[in-house]
Design a protein around this motif. Sequence first.
Motif, PDB file in Angstrom:
ATOM      1  N   LEU A   1       0.848  -1.188   0.000  1.00 43.77           N
ATOM      2  CA  LEU A   1       0.000   0.000   0.000  1.00 43.77           C
ATOM      3  C   LEU A   1       0.880   1.233   0.000  1.00 43.77           C
ATOM      4  CD1 LEU A   1      -1.392   0.750   3.548  1.00 43.77           C
ATOM      5  CD2 LEU A   1       0.300  -1.006   3.141  1.00 43.77           C
ATOM      6  N   GLN A   2       0.346   2.289  -0.626  1.00 40.84           N
ATOM      7  CA  GLN A   2       1.050   3.575  -0.611  1.00 40.84           C
ATOM      8  C   GLN A   2       0.092   4.667  -0.135  1.00 40.84           C
ATOM      9  OE1 GLN A   2       3.473   4.505  -4.072  1.00 40.84           O
ATOM     10  NE2 GLN A   2       4.044   2.363  -4.337  1.00 40.84           N
ATOM     11  N   CYS A   3      -0.749   5.201  -1.016  1.00 41.96           N
ATOM     12  CA  CYS A   3      -1.670   6.248  -0.555  1.00 41.96           C
ATOM     13  C   CYS A   3      -2.761   5.670   0.330  1.00 41.96           C
ATOM     14  CB  CYS A   3      -2.275   6.993  -1.740  1.00 41.96           C
ATOM     15  SG  CYS A   3      -3.670   6.158  -2.548  1.00 41.96           S
ATOM     16  N   GLY A   4      -3.112   4.393   0.143  1.00 40.09           N
ATOM     17  CA  GLY A   4      -4.077   3.721   1.013  1.00 40.09           C
ATOM     18  C   GLY A   4      -5.531   3.895   0.629  1.00 40.09           C
ATOM     19  N   TYR A   5      -5.830   4.661  -0.427  1.00 38.31           N
ATOM     20  CA  TYR A   5      -7.233   4.917  -0.738  1.00 38.31           C
ATOM     21  C   TYR A   5      -7.956   3.644  -1.177  1.00 38.31           C
ATOM     22  CZ  TYR A   5     -11.307   7.620  -2.087  1.00 38.31           C
ATOM     23  OH  TYR A   5     -12.572   8.136  -2.157  1.00 38.31           O
TER      24      TYR A   5
ATOM     25  N   ALA B   1      -2.056 -20.799  -3.165  1.00 37.47           N
ATOM     26  CA  ALA B   1      -1.613 -19.426  -3.444  1.00 37.47           C
ATOM     27  C   ALA B   1      -1.237 -19.293  -4.914  1.00 37.47           C
ATOM     28  CB  ALA B   1      -0.437 -19.060  -2.547  1.00 37.47           C
ATOM     29  N   ASP B   2      -2.210 -19.422  -5.775  1.00 40.66           N
ATOM     30  CA  ASP B   2      -2.023 -19.371  -7.224  1.00 40.66           C
ATOM     31  C   ASP B   2      -2.004 -17.903  -7.674  1.00 40.66           C
ATOM     32  OD1 ASP B   2      -2.729 -19.225 -10.058  1.00 40.66           O
ATOM     33  OD2 ASP B   2      -3.059 -21.378  -9.924  1.00 40.66           O
ATOM     34  N   GLU B   3      -0.859 -17.429  -8.197  1.00 36.61           N
ATOM     35  CA  GLU B   3      -0.732 -16.013  -8.568  1.00 36.61           C
ATOM     36  C   GLU B   3      -1.752 -15.610  -9.628  1.00 36.61           C
ATOM     37  OE1 GLU B   3       2.453 -12.856 -10.560  1.00 36.61           O
ATOM     38  OE2 GLU B   3       3.166 -14.804  -9.815  1.00 36.61           O
TER      39      GLU B   3
ATOM     40  N   LEU C   1      -8.866  -1.620  -8.361  1.00 39.60           N
ATOM     41  CA  LEU C   1      -7.814  -0.875  -9.038  1.00 39.60           C
ATOM     42  C   LEU C   1      -6.940  -0.125  -8.038  1.00 39.60           C
ATOM     43  CD1 LEU C   1      -9.857   0.598 -12.026  1.00 39.60           C
ATOM     44  CD2 LEU C   1      -8.735  -1.630 -11.821  1.00 39.60           C
ATOM     45  N   CYS C   2      -5.630  -0.110  -8.332  1.00 42.32           N
ATOM     46  CA  CYS C   2      -4.655   0.621  -7.508  1.00 42.32           C
ATOM     47  C   CYS C   2      -3.756   1.412  -8.445  1.00 42.32           C
ATOM     48  CB  CYS C   2      -3.826  -0.354  -6.665  1.00 42.32           C
ATOM     49  SG  CYS C   2      -2.506   0.465  -5.728  1.00 42.32           S
TER      50      CYS C   2
ATOM     51  N   VAL D   1       2.255  -5.791  -7.446  1.00 41.66           N
ATOM     52  CA  VAL D   1       3.186  -6.880  -7.124  1.00 41.66           C
ATOM     53  C   VAL D   1       3.181  -7.163  -5.626  1.00 41.66           C
ATOM     54  CG1 VAL D   1       5.599  -7.638  -7.142  1.00 41.66           C
ATOM     55  CG2 VAL D   1       4.658  -6.407  -9.109  1.00 41.66           C
ATOM     56  N   GLY D   2       3.308  -6.126  -4.815  1.00 43.87           N
ATOM     57  CA  GLY D   2       3.301  -6.315  -3.363  1.00 43.87           C
ATOM     58  C   GLY D   2       1.968  -6.828  -2.864  1.00 43.87           C
ATOM     59  N   ILE D   3       0.877  -6.394  -3.474  1.00 41.59           N
ATOM     60  CA  ILE D   3      -0.449  -6.858  -3.066  1.00 41.59           C
ATOM     61  C   ILE D   3      -0.586  -8.351  -3.314  1.00 41.59           C
ATOM     62  CG2 ILE D   3      -2.926  -6.670  -3.554  1.00 41.59           C
ATOM     63  CD1 ILE D   3      -2.452  -3.730  -4.240  1.00 41.59           C
TER      64      ILE D   3
END
Length: 403
Positions: free
Chosen positions: A97-101, A120-122, A133-134, A140-142
């Motif tokens: 997460l960055q802005c967190g919205y 845990a299938d990508e 949407l982000c 990637v981190g999510i």
Amino acid sequence: MNMIALSVNQRAVQALAEPRTNLADFVREKLDLTGTHLGCEHGVCGACTVLIDGVPARSCITYAVACEGAEVTTIEGLDEDDVTTELRAAFTREHALQCGYCTPGMLVSARDLVLRLPQADERLIRVGLSGNLCRCTGYVGIVRAVQSVIEARRVRNIPPEPGGGRKILGPVGSGRSLDRGADRAERVRPVASGQTKLEAANAVDTIPDFIPATVLTQHFNVAHPSEQVFAMFSDIAAVAACLPGALLTAPPKPERVEGTIRVKIGPIAATFSGAARVESCPADMSGRIVGIGNDRRSRSSTQGEIRYSLVPIEQGAATRVELSIGYSLTGMLAQVGRPGLVRDLAARLIAEFAGNLDRRLSGASTGDIAPAELSGMSLLSGLLRTRVARWFGRFSSNKDGAA
């Protein structure tokens, strides 16, 4: 307006909502649960995702009245949830997460994947999160965070839940009408027409509890014993007579008081018609008034709660009245009701009420107590005097500091 009843974060809620009000606006504005975010408002970005009967749903394209009887869980309701707790830690660890919205909706959707996916299938995780949407992280981190939680739970032999709580095919909540249609018809009431004698708020059978969006605290003193003041507060008609602009429209009872209150400041005028219930506790000389009302002209509605507590002072010869005033306001007036102005107006109203109450306790007649409506000029002049005093105080402080 419709009165709807549902469960939000395992708490029974009853509140008024227009048929067009979406669930996201309902939980944010009526219940002050602002963790649910609004982005596209078209059901595309996923920022508004909540759980309805345990299943993720877009609250921006779900009507609140369609959730009658449903169990709604927002991100605030998942504070103690084991899966969400693991996901929050993983999101932090994997820099997801960055802005967190987008994060509240992302966590709700990720929780559903953790419950349902056997591995845990990508690819499946990316497909499952494609509706969220982000614009910050690149996902990637999510994805890594969700993978790590699924892997950890499977290592601990926690099996997946087939369907993740889904019991029927079709849109979220679509099966509710099959077994709750009659119950919903009984509890959802249409708005009374403009020609009915009472406003829609007066047609509500019960006065619901609610979570105030704004809470103000005030106090004032009256030169009369607490027992006498408490007895006065038990006389609903007498209390209404002390409140400027208030008018009872039916014989009052503690369980239901019907009336109107008119407010006018310059060109802004509103007459709220509604109902309230009164509760009191003689043991500690405290009480509560809960009410709802709406102004047909501005299409605004309000819910209010006044809590009072009487404290003997001056060796019992006088009383300190402590007040907590909570309210939620929606509609046109909510767009222009600045918190500072509302706070100043509330202080002025309480001062008017305190003066009327003191005169009534001293034996003044009803006709000598309160005007028919709030005096716009007197209220406005009082607000201006207060503001000017503040400005001069700040100016003097700044001048002294500069010296």
